[in-house]
Design an enzyme around this catalytic site. Structure first.
Site, PDB file in Angstrom:
ATOM      1  N   TRP A  67      18.167  10.033   1.329  1.00  0.00           N
ATOM      2  CA  TRP A  67      17.583   8.369   1.673  1.00  0.00           C
ATOM      3  C   TRP A  67      18.574   7.434   1.557  1.00  0.00           C
ATOM      4  CZ3 TRP A  67      13.101   7.817   3.650  1.00  0.00           C
ATOM      5  CH2 TRP A  67      12.190   8.961   3.767  1.00  0.00           C
TER       6      TRP A  67
ATOM      7  N   ASP B 298      16.784   1.113  -3.967  1.00  0.00           N
ATOM      8  CA  ASP B 298      15.444   1.771  -3.345  1.00  0.00           C
ATOM      9  C   ASP B 298      14.966   2.769  -4.530  1.00  0.00           C
ATOM     10  OD1 ASP B 298      13.579   3.337  -2.301  1.00  0.00           O
ATOM     11  OD2 ASP B 298      14.644   4.313  -0.692  1.00  0.00           O
TER      12      ASP B 298
ATOM     13  N   LYS C 191       4.822   7.469  -4.567  1.00  0.00           N
ATOM     14  CA  LYS C 191       5.282   8.457  -5.713  1.00  0.00           C
ATOM     15  C   LYS C 191       4.694   8.242  -7.240  1.00  0.00           C
ATOM     16  CE  LYS C 191       8.855   9.103  -2.424  1.00  0.00           C
ATOM     17  NZ  LYS C 191       8.700  10.224  -2.008  1.00  0.00           N
TER      18      LYS C 191
END
Lengths: 360, 360
Positions: free
Chosen positions: B102, B172, B196
């Site tokens: 990511w 993030d 999530k």
């Protein structure tokens, strides 16, 4: 539990059958032991939901094979930028038809990226008409022609699809998609925020002819490139899965109603009833030219605006919700999308007549 | 109806209490006669839902007054572009710490808009550690420092918040927000896709210090300007209303659990149990350095990859779903976000031990 009649312009009513099914399946979709909200977007359960939704939408709208259907985020407001950023290619101009508030927003954003020519403009009559085909001034150097088939705020709807020759036609169908059959092959790109006739807000449908994909402006965000989403089946990143699922339930419901021909017949009848009640009243008024009257959004004023608050309060008591007009127009607005039952329109008309008898 | 234990990396399990409440309120929210999906985003009902969700999130995370909380669309992938497009201002460089997949995606997108310096990079050890503070190489000309506190795929999590002096720190937090208390004032910008630890996919939360808003790059789409959303209370256009509502239910649920200190204690316990089971087994293995092991995503391999399919099939039979590891890593991955009950982890451990006894 009471289900009211909600005349909101969007987010708007959904079919009760759809919401009931979403409720039934909420904790355990199809024996999976998961809510749809909890499913990996790459798992076989959600993939089957996503594929069925797309297939049903393709069937309902008879979408040709050479069109991609994208399930995106960001609303029509993101499309206002994505369209010039992807469709201009080596051109510097685009044609826009200005028929009201949403056309104006699309135009304002496009002007950040290109020169905009007004192919049509009804501002002079306060957006109460649509320009006819012959009056359109099409620029042969325009990359595309953009219009808003139905203006949610003004309640103005095109009764024809503009002919633009070889120049791709782009339509913001947020408020009238799925309200009647259309010939998708006449369009280069159709887009629609879901929250009026498709499903919950947070989902945007884009139907785009494949040859228009793949020539984005330099240096645009990856997420603003149609190719990013087209190449990945709308799963470049995590899509709005639950919104996509509910949209799929709405597509199934439309098929159950008999498809878009059946929807169109019901929508025409609902709208005609309400316009007739307005026109025959002498108390209520709608300013839109007869051929340009929307089937979806019907604004009307009372003879005395001083009575607006009382009208709204009585409506709410009868379970007729969200009838207040947009602040730019005043008065009332009844949004009667696919999911508004005919009974809702009948109940509104009865209330309007009752109110007029007391106060007219 | 069975509720399985779903170890998906996202979209992921939601608390059963939240889904049950969403089901109860589906057809008629709070006597309004509407589903939340059907409410105008500007009506008093939805505004109350939206405001409560923001207030609860501010309370849970102790968000200082000089930070805006934005409820956006487009996922972390859109933030990858919005961050440089809004935070660079008159600078040309940004620092990124590379700790896995990511981070790499954030870096690739940032490179479209600026020069990227790697302030830290653990690619040499195959992303099994986090760089320590002393090893970070911070460029004084960087507009900001970006990092990924928890890497969903590698299962690597920072055990500290990098100190970056006056240079804004951007995180993030898609996969570890709300898993433990954090000091928001250490960050310039925190962002997280909802799917999530927050709610359904299609919602992105951005927590941004106010002084970072208002200097976007020239000519960016209006929707990519943080000021557009900050000035409009995240209602410049129609927000993803239902997603926002479910996120609000999750925030209430976290408060009911005792807030983030309580969540952290449970999360630590769940993770420690599973790592201990892996480390003590001699059959399962996790490659991540002890101080960098994620509480949220725990990848592990079997001694013999040839047994993966059998392991997964037995797991599914026991209602232990979506344990297959990311294709780039192989093996298994158990994502155990806030909503995964401790019982789910216990059941997984029992199954792992049983499988090892039979096959180890």
């Amino acid at each position: 539990m009471t289900r009211n009649f909600n005349f909101s312009a969007g987010p708007a009513m959904l079919p009760t059958a759809v919401i009931e099914r979403a409720r039934e399946e909420m904790l355990d979709w199809n024996g999976s032991g998961m809510s749809v909200m909890e499913m990996s977007h790459r798992g076989k359960e959600f993939v089957s939901i996503a594929e069925k939704a797309e297939a049903d939408l393709r069937e309902i709208l008879t979408i040709p094979q050479n069109y991609k259907v994208l399930f995106l985020q960001g609303g029509a407001s993101s499309q206002f930028a994505m369209i010039p950023l992807n469709l201009l290619k080596d051109k510097k101009k685009a044609d826009y038809i200005n028929t009201g508030m949403w056309s104006k927003k699309a135009i304002a954003e496009a002007k950040r990226f290109c020169e905009v020519s007004l192919a049509g403009d009804t501002s002079e009559n306060n957006f109460t008409t649509v320009p006819d085909q012959r009056s359109l001034v099409l620029d042969p150097d325009a990359a595309y022609v953009h219009y808003t088939p139905n203006e949610t705020i003004g309640g103005v709807e095109f009764d024809y699809v503009p002919e633009t020759g070889d120049i791709p036609l782009v339509a913001d169908m947020s408020s009238d998609i799925l309200s009647r059959p259309i010939d998708v092959s006449k369009f280069g790109l159709i887009y629609a925020g879901a929250q009026k006739n498709i499903g919950p807000s947070g989902l945007t449908i884009v139907i785009i002819r494949e040859d228009l994909i793949g020539n984005p402006a330099d240096g645009i965000p990856t997420m603003f490139n149609y190719a990013t989403h087209a190449d990945a089946g709308s799963m470049y990143n995590t899509p709005p899965t639950y919104n996509w699922y509910v949209a799929g339930l709405v597509f199934e419901w439309i098929k159950d109603q008999g498809g878009l021909s059946a929807m169109a017949e019901i929508n025409r009848r609902k709208a005609e009833k309400l316009y007739t009640a307005i026109d025959n009243s002498g108390f209520y008024a709608n300013p839109v030219a007869e051929n340009a009257r929307s089937w979806m959004n019907i604004p009307f004023t009372l003879a005395d605006p001083g009575m607006d608050a009382e009208f709204l309060s009585g409506a709410t008591q009868r379970g007729l919700l969200t009838l207040k007009g947009h602040r730019s127009v005043g008065g009332m607005r009844a949004s009667i999308y696919n999911a508004m039952p005919e009974e809702g329109v009948d109940t509104l008309i009865s209330y309007m007549q009752e109110f007029e008898q007391k106060n007219g």
